[in-house]
Design a protein around this motif. Structure first.
Motif, PDB file in Angstrom:
ATOM      1  N   ASN A 191       0.808  -1.224   0.000  1.00  0.00           N
ATOM      2  CA  ASN A 191       0.000   0.000   0.000  1.00  0.00           C
ATOM      3  C   ASN A 191       0.840   1.272   0.000  1.00  0.00           C
ATOM      4  N   LEU A 192       2.163   1.126   0.141  1.00  0.00           N
ATOM      5  CA  LEU A 192       3.044   2.295   0.041  1.00  0.00           C
ATOM      6  C   LEU A 192       3.254   2.620  -1.429  1.00  0.00           C
ATOM      7  N   PRO A 193       2.729   3.737  -1.913  1.00  0.00           N
ATOM      8  CA  PRO A 193       2.876   4.058  -3.341  1.00  0.00           C
ATOM      9  C   PRO A 193       4.328   4.383  -3.679  1.00  0.00           C
ATOM     10  N   LYS A 194       4.649   4.292  -4.967  1.00  0.00           N
ATOM     11  CA  LYS A 194       5.932   4.796  -5.416  1.00  0.00           C
ATOM     12  C   LYS A 194       5.878   6.320  -5.375  1.00  0.00           C
ATOM     13  N   GLY A 195       6.985   6.925  -5.051  1.00  0.00           N
ATOM     14  CA  GLY A 195       6.987   8.371  -4.889  1.00  0.00           C
ATOM     15  C   GLY A 195       6.774   8.746  -3.437  1.00  0.00           C
TER      16      GLY A 195
ATOM     17  N   VAL B 142      -0.651   7.912   3.927  1.00  0.00           N
ATOM     18  CA  VAL B 142      -0.772   6.477   4.191  1.00  0.00           C
ATOM     19  C   VAL B 142      -0.925   6.235   5.692  1.00  0.00           C
ATOM     20  N   PRO B 143      -2.108   5.765   6.144  1.00  0.00           N
ATOM     21  CA  PRO B 143      -2.272   5.458   7.570  1.00  0.00           C
ATOM     22  C   PRO B 143      -1.554   4.151   7.931  1.00  0.00           C
TER      23      PRO B 143
ATOM     24  N   LEU C 132      -2.028   0.685   5.727  1.00  0.00           N
ATOM     25  CA  LEU C 132      -3.357   0.720   5.125  1.00  0.00           C
ATOM     26  C   LEU C 132      -3.335   1.422   3.764  1.00  0.00           C
ATOM     27  N   PRO C 133      -4.376   1.238   2.949  1.00  0.00           N
ATOM     28  CA  PRO C 133      -4.424   1.906   1.648  1.00  0.00           C
ATOM     29  C   PRO C 133      -4.306   3.421   1.774  1.00  0.00           C
TER      30      PRO C 133
ATOM     31  N   LEU D 216      -8.707   9.631   8.105  1.00  0.00           N
ATOM     32  CA  LEU D 216      -7.566   9.218   8.918  1.00  0.00           C
ATOM     33  C   LEU D 216      -8.024   8.779  10.303  1.00  0.00           C
ATOM     34  N   ARG D 217      -8.977   9.490  10.869  1.00  0.00           N
ATOM     35  CA  ARG D 217      -9.488   9.133  12.193  1.00  0.00           C
ATOM     36  C   ARG D 217     -10.105   7.738  12.168  1.00  0.00           C
ATOM     37  N   ARG D 218     -10.859   7.442  11.126  1.00  0.00           N
ATOM     38  CA  ARG D 218     -11.455   6.104  11.028  1.00  0.00           C
ATOM     39  C   ARG D 218     -10.380   5.036  10.856  1.00  0.00           C
ATOM     40  N   ALA D 219      -9.368   5.351  10.051  1.00  0.00           N
ATOM     41  CA  ALA D 219      -8.310   4.368   9.794  1.00  0.00           C
ATOM     42  C   ALA D 219      -7.523   4.030  11.052  1.00  0.00           C
TER      43      ALA D 219
END
Length: 247
Positions: free
Chosen positions: A77-81, A189-190, A216-217, A232-235
């Motif tokens: 879930n960690l994007p490139k960049g 990214v949470p 997380l996504p 973010l709070r929900r995550a």
């Protein structure tokens, strides 16, 4: 965070012994690295590799001396960049070992740490951002700018939006997170983490068990501040479930 039920005296004694041996081994392992401290003049990536060798050896010591392991899920879930990484914060473990688990993130650090022998120059060399305890709005704005510039330069920025070493499940977010998100113009990214049952913040003791990390996504860039804070709070509403403590 300490164990939920009191440990038998024999078990607590073993934890004291394990902890004392771990710190002794950690100190002994640090001595060879101090001998190469002049290499701090090398480029940041080279210094980072040396520091990571020490941290990974320390991780082996945690496993075999203290009985502490870790499990990470969701690294895909960690994007490139460059991104913002918003993690729960239960112990010192994540400030150390997230360095190699989450691709060299920059962090905010208390300003006084930069004046410490050895740690200060290392913290500065690795690009971490000093934050003054006092300084009012100007200091906060400078911190936000430095964080946004870090992301613009291509580095991940790790923040702890629930503050320092909050209890499991805490969902009170620092209001500046939304400001930083808007300035950085990057995905957020949470990360949920359960580490306090093994490495509590209120004692030097270490307890056997498994530290869990859930990446997380990402929350996409460009959302309104209120919406990203709600997501973010929900995550981060619940920590990763810690594995059952071992003997």
């Amino acid at each position: 965070m300490t164990p939920e039920a009191p440990l038998p005296p024999a078990a607590r004694f073993i934890d004291y012994v394990r902890t004392a041996v771990f710190y002794g081994v950690s100190f002994a392992l640090a001595l060879p690295f101090l001998l190469v401290f002049p290499l701090i003049v090398l480029p940041e990536r080279a210094v980072f590799r040396v520091c990571m060798v020490y941290l990974k050896i320390q991780g082996v010591a945690l496993r075999y001396i203290c009985g502490i392991t870790y499990r990470v899920s969701g690294l895909e879930n960690l994007p490139k960049g460059a991104v913002l990484i918003a993690s729960q914060h239960e112990s010192t473990w994540e400030t150390l070992h997230f360095q190699y688990l989450l691709n060299r993130p920059v962090m905010y650090a208390k300003e006084e740490i930069f004046s410490f022998p050895v740690f200060g120059p290392l913290t500065r060399k690795l690009g971490h951002i000093p934050v003054a305890r006092v300084g009012g709005g100007d200091g906060m704005r400078e911190g936000f700018r430095n964080g946004a510039e870090t992301v613009a330069a291509g580095r991940n920025l790790l923040i702890f939006p629930t503050g320092t070493r909050r209890a499991e499940g805490a969902d009170t977010l620092q209001s500046g997170v939304g400001v930083l998100y808007q300035l950085a113009k990057a995905p957020l990214v949470p990360v949920r983490v359960a580490s306090g049952h093994c490495w509590p913040s209120d004692t030097a003791l270490k307890f056997p068990g498994t530290i869990t990390v859930d990446v997380l996504p990402p929350i996409p860039a460009g959302l309104p501040r209120t919406e990203v804070m709600q997501q973010l709070r929900r995550a981060l509403a619940h920590s990763s479930e810690p594995a059952e403590k071992e003997g």
